[in-house]
Structures are given as structure tokens and as C-alpha cells.
Scaffold this active site. Structure first.
Site, PDB file in Angstrom:
ATOM      1  N   SER A 215     -49.859  11.916 -50.786  1.00 49.73           N
ATOM      2  CA  SER A 215     -48.876  12.930 -51.167  1.00 49.73           C
ATOM      3  C   SER A 215     -48.966  13.130 -52.677  1.00 49.73           C
ATOM      4  O   SER A 215     -49.144  12.180 -53.433  1.00 49.73           O
ATOM      5  CB  SER A 215     -47.471  12.490 -50.743  1.00 49.73           C
ATOM      6  N   GLY A 220     -49.001  19.327 -52.825  1.00 51.38           N
ATOM      7  CA  GLY A 220     -49.210  19.245 -51.388  1.00 51.38           C
ATOM      8  C   GLY A 220     -49.575  17.852 -50.914  1.00 51.38           C
ATOM      9  O   GLY A 220     -49.438  16.866 -51.642  1.00 51.38           O
ATOM     10  N   ASP A 247     -40.649   9.354 -48.911  1.00 54.41           N
ATOM     11  CA  ASP A 247     -40.262   8.562 -47.747  1.00 54.41           C
ATOM     12  C   ASP A 247     -39.985   9.465 -46.547  1.00 54.41           C
ATOM     13  O   ASP A 247     -40.326   9.127 -45.408  1.00 54.41           O
ATOM     14  CB  ASP A 247     -39.020   7.720 -48.076  1.00 54.41           C
TER      15      ASP A 247
END
Lengths: 327, 327
Positions: A215, A220, A247
Site C-alpha cells: 500500500s 494506490g 489496517d
């Protein structure tokens, strides 16, 4: 059911003050106290999305007892492993004028015997589980090898294993054959010492990871296999609280992978040898990344880590399906 | 035995960091967690000096349970009154470069019924007591009149009552006939609105206080009766941590008054009507102030509030006896 291990849970305290100034006594206008730690956030998002979870966490002292009670009151199932040290607290001070100031306690020293008890708890919890998530930092002084039996044991039992770890623990999880390693880009480069994301991802794949998902915030989210790189862009123009977005993305990824790989037939992500395969269908991979990106963006809309706006998840999923395309 | 009421106890947390900076994430190098609140400090000093004490405090939540456990582990006798709200936490951030930054939570709202339970606990605890100390702030939203039955009940029972309070609660304690009101100078001027210390002290005496003792840091400590003003200078050249020095001074004052007034015959500080007398012998008054000043200075030598160096108390007492003189 999804087992979520949080090796270093916390009491996350947020203090709102009129203005942060060093060296003075400040009245706290508002106090929010929440169970914290990356795995706790993942479990809360999974539960909000309707998935059954069991949270395995070492907890100690009254702060640890508070975390257990608060998680249960929040509807989560916990398998707390008692430890001698006090569960850490983080204090974040916010005002409307400056960036938040965060004070992070170092956390307890967890003994080898206590880690063995955590391993036992993971083994017990995973009996009826389809996936294992290991997420967050390790307490100071912890041998990063503690993650190996969790990852290896779950992979051997046929579970999908997602490791959102950093530093040497990330390398250990890859070497233990984690189905997915999901660091953010900075953690990936830091742990592998690689000069760029692709090199870092190939390093983890070479060590044994089945898939590497990276991530990178507004840049993106990207999945790396030995042969392919698939990127889904971030949802544009989403503003809010980025804490916990990674998360939520992990939760979105796990939800998609557990759903898509069990309903799409032959693409079981693990082989009988426990080594994760890299043969997820490109469409499954892309849809999983869309789910991760949508959950991550939906978390930004909520002021608190560990929460998502489920309507926004649907909206963002549609939006990404329409506009995004594999690169 | 001395009963000490802490209306607004706390968990006092101290974080040491490398350098306090607003807006960044800071690793906490060292964490100290202690039971806090002015009355708690007074009780700890009294206990360190060998006096038997019972601490009456409203406590709630896991933070309150922690305070109770920590006090008992520290050898104090507690009479905790359970309340619904969570006992407050204070966080003090220190480094070697700037003044400490203190974040004080507002504390729980304590209900009228809960205050009645505190009054009952005070009444029970004082049955075998010679003195009652009420020390510290009241939780937000508390009717300052809650202190009245504590003070009045103890005075009526013949106890020495020392009130180290501020604001309207200080006025209430005076009106209820506290044997001694012991604000610091700033609190005295603030509560009474008086232009100077003597006027403020006369105000409290007129309301009903038997004696007013005003601590003023390096300017010394002064006792006011209607007819007399007695000052003992501060111990010179004492450097260290002034936090809690006023509480240690309160303890020193109480220790001296309970010892001197019960061993020196006719100078019982309270009359059968409950109205404290102002006829303490000048020598008793002066020796009590010396005790207060010596304990206060000895607390400055210790890094933590609620501790005193007892050897330093003896040394400072001798020093003040030799050099100080009534003014």
C-alpha cells in the site's frame, strides 16, 4: 472465521486541547480511550463488515484488562494471553492548529514462555478459521522469529495468512511462507533494504511469500507476484483521518481473498506443502486490491482508526471497478 | 490515625522523551505511573513518617482500580468508594531541555449519591482517628458544599481538621469550622478575592476557620490567627522538584499539630462546640510551621511527589529551629 494476532496491543488515548504548547499545564477538553494496535483495527473492521473474528493478543496489567474488556464490549471475540508486563498506552494530543503529537510507550517485555502461550492460543483459535492475520509491531526486544510458528502453522493448516509486519518480522513471515505479505512501501524498503518497491517485493517472494501487496497511500495499492504487477489506484479526493486506513485495507484484502478464493474454485491460495502459490487469477487479484483500496478509503472518512463507512466501501468499490484498470 | 480525603485522585503518568516537539510522534524513553492527587501525596508522606492513615477516595474504572491496588501495594490503607466514572489520568511530559508539559484530564462526574457514600466512608474511617485532612481539587461539576459534612462531622467528633482546598470549597471548609485552612497564597487570594494574604486569612477566620496557614514557597510559611501572624522562613538553597512540596508541608503540619496538641495539655485545638480555637500556644504554632517547612523542603529533594527524605526533615528542622525566629 478469521484469527487476528496483535503482538503489541495498546490503549490508544486521544487528548483534545485548546492549543498544544510545550512547557505548560494544559487542560484536556476531551478524552477518547480506545483499544489500539494495528491488528485490533483490522479485527474491528472485519467485524464491522460482518466477519467472525478471534483476536489473539498478549495483555498485561490493568491497561491490558481494559483492552480486553473494551474489545469484548465492542462485540469482538478475544483470546487474551496474560503477560506480566503492562500493556502499553499511546497518547495523542490534538488541537485545531497543529499536527497531532503522539507519545508512544515502549510496551512490555514479553518473555519466551509468554510467546509460547501466544503460539498455543493462535493454534487453538485457528482450528475453525479460514484465515490468519498478523498485524503490527512487536514489543521491544522481541525475537522476530516469534512470528514463524504462527505463519507456518497456519499455512500448514491450509489457512490464508496475511502478514502486515515491518522490519525483520516481515522477513520472517515471508520466509515462513505467508500467503500475503502486506507492508506499506516504506516498511517494504526499510525491511528489505531494496532500492525500489519491485525489488523489495521480489525479495519477499524469493524468501517464500506467496504474494506481496504494497500500500502506498494516494499512490494506490499494488500486488506483486514473480511474474506480474497489478496496481489499483487510490480513490481520489478522499480527505479525513488516514490513521488506520492501512489496517482497513488489510481487512478489505482479507475479506476479498477469503471470499473470492473459496468461491472461485481451483485458486486455493496455498498448496499442500504450505508454500503459497502465485497463481491467483488476475481478476481475483484485481478485485481483492479494489476491496483493499475501497476499505482503506472508507476508513479515511471516519475520524477513528478501526472504523469504516460500509456505504462508502460499496460506493468506492463501484467507482474503482468503473474507472480503475490493471496496469 | 489520620484520615486523608482525596476528592479527585488521579493516575499520574510521567513520560520522558528526548525532546518535546509539537506535531510529531515521539518515542517515550521512560514511563513512571503513580497514584496521584494532593491527598494521596499527603497520605504517602504521613505514612513515610510512620503515621497510620486511612485514605478515603472515590475511585472508578480500571484507572481507579489501579490507584487502589498501587496505594495498597505501597503500604497505605485505603477506603475506596466506587464511582461510575473513570478516575482521571494526568500525563506529564519531560525532557532535559524545556519545562514539563502537563495534560490534565477533567476527571469523572461524581454523583450526589456517590458523594454521600464518600461522606459515609469518612464518618466510618474517622471513628479511631485523631485528625482529618481534606486535600486537593474537586472533580468538575461538584457542589463545593460536599466538603461541609466531612469537615463539620470531624470537628464535632473532636478531630483536628486540616483543609487544603481551593476556590469555593476552601470557603465551605472554613465555614464548616475547619481547625486549619491551608491554602497556598495564590489559592487564598483567588478563593477570597482579598487584595493581600492577611486580608484573605482574616476572611477565612471570620467565616469560621480556627487557623489559617499559608504556604508561599521560598517566601516561607505563615500562620494567621485573629490576633497574630507567625512566619517561618523557607529552608534556603533547596533545589529540586517542587511538585508535592505543599502536600509534604501539609503532612508536616498535621504531624506536628496532632503530636504537639495532644502532648502539651490544655491546648486542644477544638472546643466542644466544634469551633476551632485560636489559642494554640505561640511555641506550638511556631514548631508546627517549622515541621511544615522542613517537610516541604525535604520533599523538594526527592524527584517524586509524595516522598520525603526523613533525614533531611530532621536536618532542616534543626536548621530552622536555630536560625528562624517568629516575626
Amino acid at each position: 472465521m478469521i484469527v487476528v494476532v496483535t503482538p503489541n496491543p495498546a490503549v490508544d488515548v486521544t487528548y483534545r486541547v485548546a492549543e498544544q504548547v510545550v512547557g505548560v499545564t494544559q487542560r484536556v477538553l476531551d478524552v477518547v480511550r480506545r483499544p489500539g494496535g494495528k491488528g485490533v483495527n483490522v479485527a474491528r473492521v472485519l467485524a464491522a463488515a460482518g466477519a467472525a473474528t478471534t483476536s489473539v493478543l498478549p495483555l498485561g496489567g490493568t491497561s491490558g484488562a481494559w483492552v480486553d474488556t473494551a474489545l469484548r464490549q465492542g462485540g469482538l471475540t478475544t483470546a487474551a494471553v496474560p503477560v506480566t508486563g503492562d500493556t502499553r498506552t499511546t497518547v495523542t494530543v490534538v488541537d485545531d492548529l497543529a499536527h497531532p503529537t503522539m507519545y508512544g510507550e515502549p510496551g512490555p517485555v514479553v518473555s519466551a514462555d509468554e510467546w509460547t502461550a501466544v503460539t498455543d492460543a493462535v493454534r487453538t483459535a485457528q482450528r475453525h478459521a479460514s484465515a490468519l492475520v498478523v498485524s503490527g509491531s512487536l514489543p521491544r526486544g522481541t525475537d522476530p522469529g516469534v512470528v514463524r510458528p504462527w505463519v507456518r502453522g497456519a499455512v500448514d493448516a491450509g489457512l490464508l495468512v496475511v502478514a502486515d509486519l515491518s522490519g525483520p518480522a516481515l522477513l520472517e513471515a515471508a520466509a515462513a511462507g505467508a500467503t500475503v505479505c502486506k507492508p506499506n512501501r516504506e516498511e517494504l524498503l526499510d525491511a528489505t533494504g531494496a532500492p525500489d518497491e519491485r525489488s523489495g517485493a521480489l525479495d519477499l517472494l524469493a524468501r517464500g511469500a506467496g504474494l506481496v501487496v504494497v500500500s502506498a497511500g494516494s499512490a494506490g495499492i499494488t500486488a506483486h507476484t514473480r511474474d506480474a504487477v497489478v496496481t489499483v489506484p487510490a480513490v481520489p479526493d478522499v480527505h479525513g483521518n488516514p490513521t488506520g486506513a492501512g489496517d482497513a485495507a488489510t481487512a478489505g484484502l482479507v475479506l476479498a481473498l477469503t471470499t473470492l478464493t473459496t468461491t472461485s474454485g481451483p485458486t486455493n491460495p496455498t498448496t499442500p506443502t504450505g508454500r503459497a502459490t502465485t497463481d491467483l487469477a488476475p481478476d481475483v487479484l484485481r478485485r481483492s486490491l479494489v476491496s483493499a483500496a475501497a476499505y482503506g478509503a472508507a476508513a479515511v472518512l471516519r475520524p477513528v482508526a478501526g472504523e469504516v463507512d460500509l456505504d462508502a466501501v460499496d460506493r468506492f468499490t463501484t467507482q474503482l471497478d468503473r474507472t480503475g484498470s490493471p496496469t
